[in-house]
Write a protein that holds these residues in place. Structure first.
Motif, mmCIF file in Angstrom:
data_model
loop_
_atom_site.group_PDB
_atom_site.id
_atom_site.type_symbol
_atom_site.label_atom_id
_atom_site.label_comp_id
_atom_site.label_asym_id
_atom_site.label_seq_id
_atom_site.Cartn_x
_atom_site.Cartn_y
_atom_site.Cartn_z
ATOM 1 N N ASP A 36 13.744 6.528 -6.848
ATOM 2 C CA ASP A 36 13.000 7.451 -7.702
ATOM 3 C C ASP A 36 13.951 8.524 -8.253
ATOM 4 O OD1 ASP A 36 9.840 8.303 -8.056
ATOM 5 O OD2 ASP A 36 11.199 10.018 -8.138
ATOM 6 N N PRO A 37 13.738 8.937 -9.499
ATOM 7 C CA PRO A 37 14.606 9.966 -10.095
ATOM 8 C C PRO A 37 14.598 11.287 -9.322
ATOM 9 C CG PRO A 37 13.290 8.886 -11.794
ATOM 10 C CD PRO A 37 12.775 8.392 -10.480
ATOM 11 N N LEU A 38 13.534 11.561 -8.575
ATOM 12 C CA LEU A 38 13.451 12.820 -7.843
ATOM 13 C C LEU A 38 14.095 12.759 -6.457
ATOM 14 C CD1 LEU A 38 9.832 14.073 -8.693
ATOM 15 C CD2 LEU A 38 12.011 15.041 -9.443
ATOM 16 N N LEU A 39 14.660 11.622 -6.103
ATOM 17 C CA LEU A 39 15.266 11.498 -4.774
ATOM 18 C C LEU A 39 16.318 12.585 -4.512
ATOM 19 C CD1 LEU A 39 15.496 9.921 -2.113
ATOM 20 C CD2 LEU A 39 17.152 8.410 -3.253
ATOM 21 N N PRO A 40 17.221 12.865 -5.430
ATOM 22 C CA PRO A 40 18.187 13.948 -5.173
ATOM 23 C C PRO A 40 17.512 15.304 -4.964
ATOM 24 C CG PRO A 40 18.914 12.571 -7.003
ATOM 25 C CD PRO A 40 17.506 12.172 -6.704
ATOM 26 N N LYS A 41 16.425 15.547 -5.690
ATOM 27 C CA LYS A 41 15.710 16.816 -5.543
ATOM 28 C C LYS A 41 15.108 16.935 -4.142
ATOM 29 C CE LYS A 41 14.631 19.608 -8.212
ATOM 30 N NZ LYS A 41 15.196 20.946 -8.542
ATOM 31 N N ILE A 77 11.668 10.594 1.008
ATOM 32 C CA ILE A 77 13.031 10.045 1.142
ATOM 33 C C ILE A 77 13.004 8.782 1.989
ATOM 34 C CG2 ILE A 77 15.321 10.480 2.108
ATOM 35 C CD1 ILE A 77 14.794 13.493 1.471
ATOM 36 N N GLN A 78 12.292 8.842 3.100
ATOM 37 C CA GLN A 78 12.203 7.691 4.002
ATOM 38 C C GLN A 78 11.619 6.473 3.290
ATOM 39 O OE1 GLN A 78 9.911 8.551 7.529
ATOM 40 N NE2 GLN A 78 9.608 6.395 8.014
ATOM 41 N N ILE A 79 10.545 6.665 2.552
ATOM 42 C CA ILE A 79 9.917 5.551 1.842
ATOM 43 C C ILE A 79 10.832 5.040 0.734
ATOM 44 C CG2 ILE A 79 7.980 4.911 0.354
ATOM 45 C CD1 ILE A 79 6.294 6.981 1.891
ATOM 46 N N ASP A 80 11.415 5.963 -0.020
ATOM 47 C CA ASP A 80 12.287 5.573 -1.131
ATOM 48 C C ASP A 80 13.461 4.729 -0.641
ATOM 49 O OD1 ASP A 80 14.697 6.039 -3.021
ATOM 50 O OD2 ASP A 80 12.981 6.693 -4.221
ATOM 51 N N GLU A 81 14.092 5.179 0.424
ATOM 52 C CA GLU A 81 15.277 4.466 0.907
ATOM 53 C C GLU A 81 14.904 3.148 1.576
ATOM 54 O OE1 GLU A 81 17.326 7.340 3.309
ATOM 55 O OE2 GLU A 81 18.255 8.297 1.548
ATOM 56 N N ARG A 82 13.784 3.093 2.277
ATOM 57 C CA ARG A 82 13.386 1.850 2.950
ATOM 58 C C ARG A 82 13.050 0.767 1.935
ATOM 59 N NH1 ARG A 82 11.241 -0.465 7.535
ATOM 60 N NH2 ARG A 82 9.694 -2.054 7.090
ATOM 61 N N TYR A 83 12.299 1.162 0.889
ATOM 62 C CA TYR A 83 11.813 0.164 -0.062
ATOM 63 C C TYR A 83 12.621 0.153 -1.363
ATOM 64 C CZ TYR A 83 7.924 -0.019 3.192
ATOM 65 O OH TYR A 83 7.152 -0.161 4.331
ATOM 66 N N LYS A 126 3.999 11.833 -3.786
ATOM 67 C CA LYS A 126 4.937 12.402 -4.756
ATOM 68 C C LYS A 126 4.269 13.506 -5.577
ATOM 69 C CE LYS A 126 7.718 11.093 -8.793
ATOM 70 N NZ LYS A 126 8.187 9.969 -9.647
ATOM 71 N N LYS A 127 3.087 13.244 -6.083
ATOM 72 C CA LYS A 127 2.399 14.246 -6.896
ATOM 73 C C LYS A 127 1.949 15.435 -6.051
ATOM 74 C CE LYS A 127 0.881 11.031 -10.489
ATOM 75 N NZ LYS A 127 1.699 11.642 -11.551
ATOM 76 N N SER A 128 1.653 15.206 -4.765
ATOM 77 C CA SER A 128 1.296 16.310 -3.878
ATOM 78 C C SER A 128 2.498 17.207 -3.624
ATOM 79 C CB SER A 128 0.751 15.770 -2.550
ATOM 80 O OG SER A 128 -0.376 14.946 -2.751
ATOM 81 N N ARG A 157 0.840 -1.206 0.000
ATOM 82 C CA ARG A 157 0.000 0.000 0.000
ATOM 83 C C ARG A 157 0.873 1.254 0.000
ATOM 84 N NH1 ARG A 157 -5.151 0.807 2.643
ATOM 85 N NH2 ARG A 157 -5.982 2.811 1.952
ATOM 86 N N ILE A 158 1.925 1.239 0.785
ATOM 87 C CA ILE A 158 2.816 2.401 0.878
ATOM 88 C C ILE A 158 3.463 2.701 -0.469
ATOM 89 C CG2 ILE A 158 4.977 3.241 1.874
ATOM 90 C CD1 ILE A 158 4.182 1.753 4.466
ATOM 91 N N THR A 159 3.975 1.667 -1.110
ATOM 92 C CA THR A 159 4.742 1.894 -2.345
ATOM 93 C C THR A 159 3.862 2.059 -3.579
ATOM 94 O OG1 THR A 159 4.995 -0.505 -2.618
ATOM 95 C CG2 THR A 159 6.760 0.674 -1.469
ATOM 96 N N GLN A 160 2.729 1.332 -3.629
ATOM 97 C CA GLN A 160 1.911 1.340 -4.839
ATOM 98 C C GLN A 160 0.817 2.396 -4.825
ATOM 99 O OE1 GLN A 160 2.865 -0.656 -7.433
ATOM 100 N NE2 GLN A 160 4.545 -1.107 -6.031
ATOM 101 N N LYS A 161 0.334 2.761 -3.656
ATOM 102 C CA LYS A 161 -0.770 3.719 -3.559
ATOM 103 C C LYS A 161 -0.325 5.058 -2.972
ATOM 104 C CE LYS A 161 -4.021 0.878 -5.011
ATOM 105 N NZ LYS A 161 -4.774 1.120 -6.269
#
Length: 718
Positions: free
Chosen positions: A442-447, A432-438, A383-385, A373-377
């Protein structure tokens, strides 16, 4: 989805009000709070043969039924009513006796007009030029009236059809059947459809579906859901008044929201014909309503909002102007059940509404740790928000990232508005927390990391946090949006010694600023913030102020009613969120789990000597139970649902540990304990001399029982 209220109108009339939470208009032009407003459908009147001389009744929370006895000078009528927990049906049973066998039941259709429009028209009609300028503006604005309601019969059922000029409409269907001992049973269903016109047929279909079922079976199925709902968690304390208040709010949410149905707006399923707030408002109201549900383990009703966010992501994207490039999501302050809520082009005053709502969603996900749910929904939604902010942020000459002029809800705004800075910072950190945990990469991680590193500090002055750059908090106001980094985001918190004085100064300046700006949720917010600072006495003080607001502040325009319902704006505008928000304040006094630490009984006032809670959820996927007696913690039980690291803070020094090896619990500095728990494991920490981990109700104080309702204990404010 459905709701009902009943009350006395005059010496011979009981009114039975009806509501359905998604009965909304769908106009595309005009002010959204009028064009997309909730709409009334109608009500029943019970006309007694004699003059009403006495009334007694009770709302049975456990069975979710209302029971009453109306006494007249000719006899009496016993009333029983419930809104079915599973079926789209409202049921009333009437048992007349004596001369009241001649009572009469009638349906009164109502025109489908926006309550704010009707209120404005009536205000102008009664006050003329003295009417409030906003009401005069609302009353004179272009408005297409919906057709008058039509009464009829379909397949033997009485019906009322309300057609909408925007397409679709609302259908109310009902039938009266003979009941036990000469009584009558009224069965009602309400449906809404848009753009199709199936509402009347759908309402009749709901009644047909139960016509062959026994009444006993219908009642039992209704009760089954409620009897399963309540034990999801348990809270009891020796402040009997507050315990009662808490459980009434748990009932309200069970009555007003459900997965797959409507989210709880400012009215829930209980309809009022004249109010300016017959909508879903997302500049505070909805967020406050949902805060307590995740900790309270009331996830089925919490999903009424969060599942809808999942389903409506394409709509939230479509709300944004084309200039945003299709990679942003947002909405305006007011959103109907469909979430069709266009973001005003060129205006950034509504930027935070969706991102703040995402934080409510995240509170639940932190407790369920549902990776899919965290990663797919959630991740795409968040991200869009956040992309909305990336779209308009600016880089200053100082090398820091700034925000142009945005608004703090209702108060005003400016550049580097704290409300939006707090949400932007939280949103990027969470991505960042979600991206790094799972390991999403994502290309926007550096941003996002760049934003966290360079986003400008929160503007502040000698009084603490400001509203925005060059915009101090200098007017008494109910909203604490400029303090969002303190609560509920906890981005600035008591674990940061350098910020403790700033937190205290900011809170004191806001809640104690001279004037009449505070409302009920101001005091519940203050209670929550003091709980987060570990100050149980001040948290308890503001709970008490909330409960006694009419007595302590007779000139304040807000009021908590004996039903625990709440009104603002000269005590006539109903809104649901404030009493619900108080539950979060109470829970924060018992259990907190922000940062990396679970805190048990972190902010308990001395007067709360005996407390028990069971099944509350903490971030990291933990289920927590604990008991306190005589001012001392007896035991703490923690079950891991996800196998996450567990850090517990408690004043109790464990004398015995059960469920896991003693070596799995290590004492850390400042009263913290690191507990190695695998998924599915449970640890129980016992105080000296405690043998069993038993959660049971705290003995109620008789003088505080039945604190609510129109009884001898209720003393209205003068």
């Amino acid at each position: 989805m459905l709701g009902s209220m009943f009350h006395q109108l005059d010496n011979h009339t009981i009114r039975i009000s009806l509501g359905r939470a998604d009965v909304e208009d769908h106009k595309t032009k005009g002010q959204p709070f009028i064009a997309q407003s909730r709409l009334p459908n109608g009500y029943f009147t019970l006309k007694t043969a004699g003059k009403i001389t006495c009334f007694e009744g009770r709302l049975d929370l456990y069975d979710a039924e209302a029971r009453a006895r109306v006494v007249t000078d000719k006899g009496q009528v016993e009333i029983r009513g419930f809104v079915h927990s599973a079926d789209m049906v409202i049921v009333y049973e009437f048992m007349p006796s004596g001369g009241e066998a001649a009572m009469r039941l009638d349906f009164v259709p109502l025109k489908a007009i926006a309550p704010a429009r009707l209120q404005a028209e009536n205000d102008v009609a009664h006050k003329g030029d003295k009417a409030h300028p906003s009401r005069k503006k609302w009353a004179s604005a272009p408005y297409k009236y919906n057709p008058d309601p039509e009464l009829g019969v379909l397949d033997g059922y009485q019906i009322c059809r309300q057609t909408l000029v925007a397409g679709g409409g609302t259908g109310t269907a009902w039938t009266v059947k003979d009941g036990r001992d000469g009584g009558q049973r009224l069965f009602i269903s309400i449906e809404h459809s848009h753009p199709g016109s199936t509402a009347v047929a759908d309402a009749v279909a709901h009644l047909k579906a139960i016509e062959d079922e026994s009444f006993a079976s219908l009642v039992q199925r209704h009760r089954d859901w409620w009897h399963d709902y309540y034990p999801k968690s348990f809270v009891s304390l020796d402040d009997t008044r507050m315990e009662s208040f808490y459980w009434i709010q748990v009932y309200k949410f069970g009555a007003g929201a459900r997965k797959g149905r409507a989210y709880m707006d400012t009215m829930g399923p209980w309809m009022v014909e004249e109010t300016a707030w017959a909508n879903g408002w997302f500049n505070l109201n909805t967020q406050l309503s949902y805060w307590f549900l995740s900790t309270a383990n009331r996830l089925e009703v919490a999903e009424s909002l969060f599942t809808k966010l999942d389903e409506c992501l394409p709509t939230l994207v479509a709300n944004m102007p084309e200039s945003y490039g299709g990679d942003c999501a947002g909405m305006s302050t007011i959103a109907p059940q469909t979430f069709v809520s266009p973001f005003p082009s060129g205006r950034l005053g509504f930027t935070g509404e969706l991102l703040w709502t995402c934080h409510d969603y995240w509170l639940m996900l932190e407790r369920t740790m549902d990776a899919e749910r965290i990663t797919q929904k959630f991740f795409p939604l968040l991200k869009k928000s956040v992309n909305t902010y990336l779209h308009f942020m600016v880089e200053g000459e100082d090398g820091r990232i700034h925000l142009p002029e945005t608004r703090s809800p209702e108060y005003g705004g400016g550049e580097d508005c704290n409300f939006n800075l707090a949400l932007f910072r939280w949103g990027c950190r969470t991505l960042i927390q979600i991206d790094e945990r799972y390991r999403i990469n994502d290309p926007l991680l550096p941003k996002w990391k760049d934003v966290v590193a360079r986003l400008v500090d929160y503007p502040k002055n000698e009084n603490g946090y400001m509203v925005a750059k060059d915009f101090p908090f200098a007017q008494s106001h109910r909203h604490y949006s400029h303090l969002l980094m303190i609560y509920p985001l906890c981005e600035i918190n008591i674990d940061q010694p350098e910020n403790r004085e700033l937190i205290a100064k900011s809170m004191d300046h806001w809640i104690n600023y001279p004037g009449r700006g505070n409302a009920g949720y101001s005091w519940s917010g203050a209670a929550a913030m003091y709980a987060l600072q570990g100050d149980g006495e001040k948290a308890g003080k503001y709970l008490d102020i909330f409960m006694r607001m009419q007595e302590l502040y007779p000139d304040n325009p807000a009021e908590i009613h004996p039903t625990t319902m709440y009104t603002e704006t000269n005590r006539v505008q109903p809104v649901t969120e404030t009493p619900l928000s108080l539950c979060d304040s109470m829970q924060l006094m018992l259990l907190q789990s922000w940062g990396d630490t679970i805190r048990v009984f972190p902010a308990v006032p001395k007067s709360w000597r005996n407390i028990a809670f069971d099944g509350l959820l903490a971030a990291g996927g933990f289920e927590v139970s604990a008991v306190r007696k005589g001012g001392a913690t007896q035991f703490i039980r923690i079950k891991s649902r996800a196998g996450e690291p567990c850090l517990l803070k408690t004043e109790m020094v464990p004398a015995r540990i059960a469920g896991i090896e003693k070596s799995a619990v290590r004492q850390m500095p400042e009263g913290r304990f690191k507990i190695d728990l695998k998924q599915g494991e449970e640890a129980i920490l016992y105080a000296e001399g405690v043998e069993e981990a038993i959660v049971e109700p705290v003995a109620a104080k008789p003088e505080n029982c039945n604190s609510f309702g129109l009884n001898e204990r209720y003393q209205p404010a003068k």
